[in-house]
Design a protein around this motif. Structure first.
Motif, PDB file in Angstrom:
ATOM      1  N   SER A  14      17.126   9.722  -4.208  1.00 37.12           N
ATOM      2  CA  SER A  14      17.627   8.357  -4.416  1.00 37.12           C
ATOM      3  C   SER A  14      17.047   7.359  -3.433  1.00 37.12           C
ATOM      4  O   SER A  14      16.940   6.168  -3.737  1.00 37.12           O
ATOM      5  CB  SER A  14      19.157   8.332  -4.304  1.00 37.12           C
ATOM      6  N   GLU A  15      16.656   7.828  -2.235  1.00 35.72           N
ATOM      7  CA  GLU A  15      16.089   6.933  -1.231  1.00 35.72           C
ATOM      8  C   GLU A  15      14.963   7.639  -0.480  1.00 35.72           C
ATOM      9  O   GLU A  15      15.061   8.834  -0.176  1.00 35.72           O
ATOM     10  CB  GLU A  15      17.154   6.463  -0.237  1.00 35.72           C
ATOM     11  N   VAL A  16      13.899   6.893  -0.197  1.00 37.36           N
ATOM     12  CA  VAL A  16      12.730   7.459   0.487  1.00 37.36           C
ATOM     13  C   VAL A  16      12.712   6.981   1.936  1.00 37.36           C
ATOM     14  O   VAL A  16      12.787   5.773   2.189  1.00 37.36           O
ATOM     15  CB  VAL A  16      11.426   7.029  -0.223  1.00 37.36           C
ATOM     16  N   PRO A  17      12.626   7.907   2.916  1.00 40.70           N
ATOM     17  CA  PRO A  17      12.588   7.504   4.326  1.00 40.70           C
ATOM     18  C   PRO A  17      11.285   6.767   4.668  1.00 40.70           C
ATOM     19  O   PRO A  17      10.196   7.174   4.240  1.00 40.70           O
ATOM     20  CB  PRO A  17      12.669   8.828   5.090  1.00 40.70           C
ATOM     21  N   LEU A  18      11.425   5.696   5.447  1.00 41.50           N
ATOM     22  CA  LEU A  18      10.289   4.920   5.922  1.00 41.50           C
ATOM     23  C   LEU A  18      10.388   4.789   7.429  1.00 41.50           C
ATOM     24  O   LEU A  18      11.495   4.776   7.984  1.00 41.50           O
ATOM     25  CB  LEU A  18      10.283   3.530   5.288  1.00 41.50           C
ATOM     26  N   ARG A  39       0.813  -1.215   0.000  1.00 43.69           N
ATOM     27  CA  ARG A  39       0.000   0.000   0.000  1.00 43.69           C
ATOM     28  C   ARG A  39       0.849   1.269   0.000  1.00 43.69           C
ATOM     29  O   ARG A  39       0.426   2.303  -0.495  1.00 43.69           O
ATOM     30  CB  ARG A  39      -0.951   0.003   1.200  1.00 43.69           C
ATOM     31  N   CYS A  40       2.050   1.188   0.564  1.00 46.99           N
ATOM     32  CA  CYS A  40       2.933   2.365   0.619  1.00 46.99           C
ATOM     33  C   CYS A  40       3.728   2.562  -0.671  1.00 46.99           C
ATOM     34  O   CYS A  40       4.254   3.647  -0.912  1.00 46.99           O
ATOM     35  CB  CYS A  40       3.898   2.225   1.789  1.00 46.99           C
ATOM     36  N   SER A  41       3.816   1.516  -1.500  1.00 44.92           N
ATOM     37  CA  SER A  41       4.735   1.542  -2.645  1.00 44.92           C
ATOM     38  C   SER A  41       4.435   2.642  -3.651  1.00 44.92           C
ATOM     39  O   SER A  41       5.346   3.243  -4.213  1.00 44.92           O
ATOM     40  CB  SER A  41       4.746   0.184  -3.341  1.00 44.92           C
ATOM     41  N   MET A  42       3.166   2.936  -3.880  1.00 48.37           N
ATOM     42  CA  MET A  42       2.801   3.995  -4.828  1.00 48.37           C
ATOM     43  C   MET A  42       3.421   5.332  -4.408  1.00 48.37           C
ATOM     44  O   MET A  42       3.938   6.086  -5.226  1.00 48.37           O
ATOM     45  CB  MET A  42       1.277   4.109  -4.885  1.00 48.37           C
ATOM     46  N   PHE A  43       3.396   5.598  -3.083  1.00 48.99           N
ATOM     47  CA  PHE A  43       3.897   6.867  -2.569  1.00 48.99           C
ATOM     48  C   PHE A  43       5.425   6.895  -2.565  1.00 48.99           C
ATOM     49  O   PHE A  43       6.030   7.950  -2.737  1.00 48.99           O
ATOM     50  CB  PHE A  43       3.314   7.105  -1.171  1.00 48.99           C
ATOM     51  N   VAL A  44       6.033   5.723  -2.389  1.00 46.57           N
ATOM     52  CA  VAL A  44       7.489   5.617  -2.523  1.00 46.57           C
ATOM     53  C   VAL A  44       7.890   5.988  -3.945  1.00 46.57           C
ATOM     54  O   VAL A  44       8.815   6.784  -4.163  1.00 46.57           O
ATOM     55  CB  VAL A  44       7.976   4.196  -2.163  1.00 46.57           C
ATOM     56  N   ASN A  45       7.185   5.430  -4.925  1.00 42.93           N
ATOM     57  CA  ASN A  45       7.502   5.722  -6.330  1.00 42.93           C
ATOM     58  C   ASN A  45       7.290   7.196  -6.668  1.00 42.93           C
ATOM     59  O   ASN A  45       8.065   7.783  -7.421  1.00 42.93           O
ATOM     60  CB  ASN A  45       6.670   4.838  -7.263  1.00 42.93           C
ATOM     61  N   GLN A  46       6.252   7.781  -6.109  1.00 39.12           N
ATOM     62  CA  GLN A  46       6.000   9.200  -6.376  1.00 39.12           C
ATOM     63  C   GLN A  46       7.125  10.075  -5.811  1.00 39.12           C
ATOM     64  O   GLN A  46       7.512  11.071  -6.428  1.00 39.12           O
ATOM     65  CB  GLN A  46       4.641   9.610  -5.785  1.00 39.12           C
ATOM     66  N   GLU A  47       7.657   9.704  -4.645  1.00 41.03           N
ATOM     67  CA  GLU A  47       8.779  10.440  -4.071  1.00 41.03           C
ATOM     68  C   GLU A  47      10.053  10.241  -4.893  1.00 41.03           C
ATOM     69  O   GLU A  47      10.810  11.177  -5.138  1.00 41.03           O
ATOM     70  CB  GLU A  47       9.009  10.011  -2.617  1.00 41.03           C
ATOM     71  N   LEU A  48      10.291   9.002  -5.326  1.00 42.67           N
ATOM     72  CA  LEU A  48      11.480   8.713  -6.147  1.00 42.67           C
ATOM     73  C   LEU A  48      11.443   9.479  -7.463  1.00 42.67           C
ATOM     74  O   LEU A  48      12.476   9.891  -7.985  1.00 42.67           O
ATOM     75  CB  LEU A  48      11.579   7.207  -6.423  1.00 42.67           C
ATOM     76  N   ASP A  49      10.224   9.692  -7.985  1.00 45.14           N
ATOM     77  CA  ASP A  49      10.069  10.446  -9.237  1.00 45.14           C
ATOM     78  C   ASP A  49      10.514  11.905  -9.098  1.00 45.14           C
ATOM     79  O   ASP A  49      10.729  12.587 -10.087  1.00 45.14           O
ATOM     80  CB  ASP A  49       8.611  10.395  -9.712  1.00 45.14           C
ATOM     81  N   LYS A  50      10.648  12.372  -7.865  1.00 40.78           N
ATOM     82  CA  LYS A  50      11.089  13.752  -7.636  1.00 40.78           C
ATOM     83  C   LYS A  50      12.608  13.880  -7.725  1.00 40.78           C
ATOM     84  O   LYS A  50      13.159  14.956  -7.550  1.00 40.78           O
ATOM     85  CB  LYS A  50      10.606  14.232  -6.263  1.00 40.78           C
ATOM     86  N   GLY A  51      13.275  12.728  -7.974  1.00 41.61           N
ATOM     87  CA  GLY A  51      14.718  12.763  -8.173  1.00 41.61           C
ATOM     88  C   GLY A  51      15.546  12.385  -6.962  1.00 41.61           C
ATOM     89  O   GLY A  51      16.774  12.406  -7.019  1.00 41.61           O
ATOM     90  N   PHE A  96      14.191   3.306   8.229  1.00 47.74           N
ATOM     91  CA  PHE A  96      14.999   2.715   7.164  1.00 47.74           C
ATOM     92  C   PHE A  96      14.568   3.372   5.862  1.00 47.74           C
ATOM     93  O   PHE A  96      13.721   4.287   5.892  1.00 47.74           O
ATOM     94  CB  PHE A  96      14.867   1.181   7.140  1.00 47.74           C
ATOM     95  N   THR A  97      15.158   2.988   4.756  1.00 44.84           N
ATOM     96  CA  THR A  97      14.839   3.657   3.493  1.00 44.84           C
ATOM     97  C   THR A  97      14.492   2.659   2.389  1.00 44.84           C
ATOM     98  O   THR A  97      14.886   1.493   2.437  1.00 44.84           O
ATOM     99  CB  THR A  97      16.018   4.521   2.998  1.00 44.84           C
ATOM    100  N   GLY A  98      13.740   3.146   1.415  1.00 46.11           N
ATOM    101  CA  GLY A  98      13.439   2.372   0.206  1.00 46.11           C
ATOM    102  C   GLY A  98      14.038   3.087  -0.986  1.00 46.11           C
ATOM    103  O   GLY A  98      13.893   4.311  -1.096  1.00 46.11           O
ATOM    104  N   TYR A  99      14.722   2.347  -1.840  1.00 47.37           N
ATOM    105  CA  TYR A  99      15.353   2.994  -3.006  1.00 47.37           C
ATOM    106  C   TYR A  99      14.662   2.646  -4.322  1.00 47.37           C
ATOM    107  O   TYR A  99      14.942   3.233  -5.362  1.00 47.37           O
ATOM    108  CB  TYR A  99      16.843   2.625  -3.084  1.00 47.37           C
ATOM    109  N   ASP A 100      13.736   1.680  -4.280  1.00 48.74           N
ATOM    110  CA  ASP A 100      13.067   1.244  -5.513  1.00 48.74           C
ATOM    111  C   ASP A 100      11.907   0.321  -5.120  1.00 48.74           C
ATOM    112  O   ASP A 100      11.775  -0.078  -3.957  1.00 48.74           O
ATOM    113  CB  ASP A 100      14.058   0.485  -6.404  1.00 48.74           C
ATOM    114  N   THR A 101      11.067  -0.016  -6.102  1.00 50.97           N
ATOM    115  CA  THR A 101      10.073  -1.067  -5.915  1.00 50.97           C
ATOM    116  C   THR A 101      10.292  -2.091  -7.020  1.00 50.97           C
ATOM    117  O   THR A 101      11.116  -1.877  -7.921  1.00 50.97           O
ATOM    118  CB  THR A 101       8.631  -0.532  -6.013  1.00 50.97           C
ATOM    119  N   TYR A 102       9.559  -3.168  -6.966  1.00 59.14           N
ATOM    120  CA  TYR A 102       9.638  -4.122  -8.064  1.00 59.14           C
ATOM    121  C   TYR A 102       9.197  -3.422  -9.350  1.00 59.14           C
ATOM    122  O   TYR A 102       8.362  -2.513  -9.309  1.00 59.14           O
ATOM    123  CB  TYR A 102       8.733  -5.320  -7.787  1.00 59.14           C
TER     124      TYR A 102
END
Length: 424
Positions: free
Chosen positions: A266-270, A252-264, A347-353
Motif C-alpha cells: 500500500s505504501e512504498v518507503p522513500l 525519475r523515481c516514480s516508475m519504481f514506486v509504481n512497480q513496487e505498488l504493483d506488488k500489492g 517517508f512513504t509514497g502511496y500513489d503517483t499521478y
C-alpha cells in the motif's frame, strides 16, 4: 490522389520525424492527425521550451532509458542524439546546452522545434491531413493496404507507421488509439502505467503542508524495498507539494514506486538525503566546528546555510531539538538524530499521478513482436511502430524525446524502403 507509399498516423514527435525520414528516402508520404495542428504535445514539453535531446554519449542515453532502453541499440546504430542535434542545426533551429546535458532551442520555445520540423515536411512535400481520425487499418494477405478515416475517406499505402503516442496528456490526442490498432493485428500490449510522475504521500508533513512549495537542490531521493534496500536513487532537485513530492528526482523515481505498488503493497518507503555530497562523519565534524566557532548562537542561527531555512527548521523539529537553544547545548544524541534525519529522512509514497496527468506512459506494444532494426511488426507486413506507443520509457532530461525521434527516423526509413518494392 489518395495513394501513398507511407502513411504516418499521428503527427507528434516520432510521427513528424518518421515522415521526414520516409520522404528523404524517396517515399510519397502523408501524415494523418486528429488535431488542428501537428506537434501538440511536443509544444508542451520542457515547460514549453522543449528539451529536444541530451548531449550525453549514445550508450549513456540508453542507460537513462530504464524502460527497455536496450531494445534501442540497433536503432541508435542508425540514428543518434547527435544526428538529432545536427538535424535541427542544419534546418535553422540552433540549440543550446543546459545542465545535465539537456538541449533546448536557442529561441527558448518549443514552437521553434515544431516549426523546424514543419518547414522540413513542407520542403519534402509531405501531405498533412489534420482534424481527421483514422478509424481502421486494412490489410490483405498479411500486408498493409490502406487506412479508413472517420470521413469514410480511404487512403492507400503498403506501409503505415503508427505514432499515436501513449495515454498521457490525453487532451493533446494521446488517447490510446494506437494500442487498439496494434491489438487488432494480434499485438500484445504490456500493462500501462504512469512514469515520470509526481509522487503522492500521506505523511504528516504533507497533510500539514509544512514544506509545501519548498524546493531543494541536488538532493538524493531513494526508493526502498520492503527490506529497506535501495532499489534506485537519483541526485537531482526536489519540490515539496500539497500532495507529496515532485521535481526531477521524484519524477525519475516514480516508475519504481509504481512497480513496487504493483506488488500489492500500500505504501512504498522513500529516503531523502538532503546533503548527498557529505558523509555523516563530515556533517558531524562541520557541526562540531560551528559549536567551537559560534557556540553561543542559537541552533537555528548556528546551523544557518547548512540547509535551506525552512528545511533546517523542519529537520530540527523532527529531531526534537529546540532551535532557540544555543548551539553548544546540543547533546550527542541530538546531533545524531539531526544528522540521521538530514541524511536519511524516511517517508512513504502511496500513489503517483494517473496516466493522463503524467509525463510519460510506461508499457506499450510488446517489443518481442517488433523488429528492433526496422521497427516493423513481426505479425503483419508493412506495419511499423515508433515513439511512446512502444514499451520503452526514459527519464526526463530529453531521453523520451530522443527515443521518439530515433525510433521515428528508423521506422520511416525502413517503411520507405519496403514501400519502394511495390513501385517496381
Amino acid at each position: 490522389m489518395n495513394h501513398f507509399d507511407v502513411i504516418i498516423i499521428g503527427g507528434g514527435t516520432s510521427g513528424m520525424m518518421a515522415a521526414i525520414s520516409a520522404a528523404e528516402n524517396g517515399a510519397k508520404v502523408a501524415i494523418i492527425d486528429k488535431n488542428r495542428m501537428l506537434g501538440k504535445k511536443l509544444r508542451l514539453t520542457g515547460g514549453g521550451r522543449c528539451n529536444v535531446t541530451n548531449n550525453r554519449p549514445p550508450e549513456e542515453i540508453i542507460n537513462f532509458i530504464p524502460g527497455n532502453g536496450k531494445f534501442l541499440y540497433s536503432a541508435f546504430s542508425q540514428f543518434t542524439n547527435y544526428d538529432i542535434m545536427e538535424f535541427f542545426e542544419t534546418n535553422g533551429v540552433p540549440l543550446k546546452e543546459e545542465d545535465h546535458g539537456r538541449l533546448f532551442p536557442v529561441e527558448n520555445t518549443s514552437k521553434a522545434i515544431v516549426e523546424g520540423l514543419a518547414k522540413k515536411l513542407k520542403e519534402l512535400n509531405v501531405e498533412i491531413i489534420t482534424k481527421t481520425i483514422v478509424r481502421s487499418i486494412k490489410e490483405e494477405n498479411g500486408q498493409i493496404s490502406s487506412v479508413v478515416t472517420d470521413l469514410n475517406e480511404e487512403y492507400f499505402a503498403p506501409c503505415v507507421v503508427l505514432t499515436t503516442g501513449g495515454k498521457t496528456f490525453q487532451y493533446t490526442g494521446s488517447t490510446g488509439d494506437g494500442y487498439k490498432f496494434a491489438k487488432k493485428f494480434g499485438h500484445t500490449i504490456t500493462p500501462l502505467f504512469a512514469t515520470e510522475s509526481p509522487i503522492k504521500s500521506k505523511n504528516q508533513f504533507v497533510v500539514d503542508k509544512t514544506l509545501q512549495g519548498l524546493s531543494l537542490r541536488d538532493i538524493k531521493l531513494s526508493v526502498l524495498n520492503n527490506k529497506n534496500k535501495v532499489i534506485v536513487a537519483h541526485e537531482m532537485d526536489l519540490l515539496f507539494t500539497h500532495f507529496g513530492v515532485s521535481g526531477p528526482a521524484a519524477l525519475r523515481c516514480s516508475m519504481f514506486v509504481n512497480q513496487e505498488l504493483d506488488k500489492g503493497i500500500s505504501e512504498v518507503p522513500l529516503s531523502l538525503d538532503a546533503l548527498p555530497e557529505m558523509e555523516e562523519a563530515d556533517l558531524l565534524k562541520e557541526i562540531n566546528q560551528r559549536i567551537i566557532d559560534q557556540g553561543s548562537k542559537s541552533v537555528k542561527n548556528g546551523l544557518k546555510n547548512l540547509l535551506p531555512e525552512r528545511y533546517l527548521e523542519f529537520m530540527l523539529s523532527e529531531a526534537e531539538i529546540d532551535s532557540s537553544n544555543s548551539l553548544k547545548q546540543l547533546t550527542e544524541g541530538e546531533k545524531e538524530a539531526f544528522i540521521s534525519n538530514v541524511k536519511d529522512f524516511k517517508f512513504t509514497g502511496y500513489d503517483t499521478y494517473p496516466l493522463d496527468k503524467s509525463f510519460v506512459t510506461g508499457g506499450g506494444v510488446e517489443l518481442k513482436e517488433i523488429s528492433p532494426k526496422t521497427m516493423e511488426s513481426k505479425l503483419v507486413n508493412g506495419l511499423f511502430f515508433a515513439g511512446e506507443l512502444l514499451d520503452v520509457n526514459g527519464y526526463t532530461g530529453g531521453y523520451n524525446i530522443t527515443a521518439a525521434f530515433v525510433t521515428g527516423h528508423v521506422a520511416g526509413k525502413h517503411a520507405a524502403e519496403i514501400a519502394s518494392y511495390f513501385n517496381y
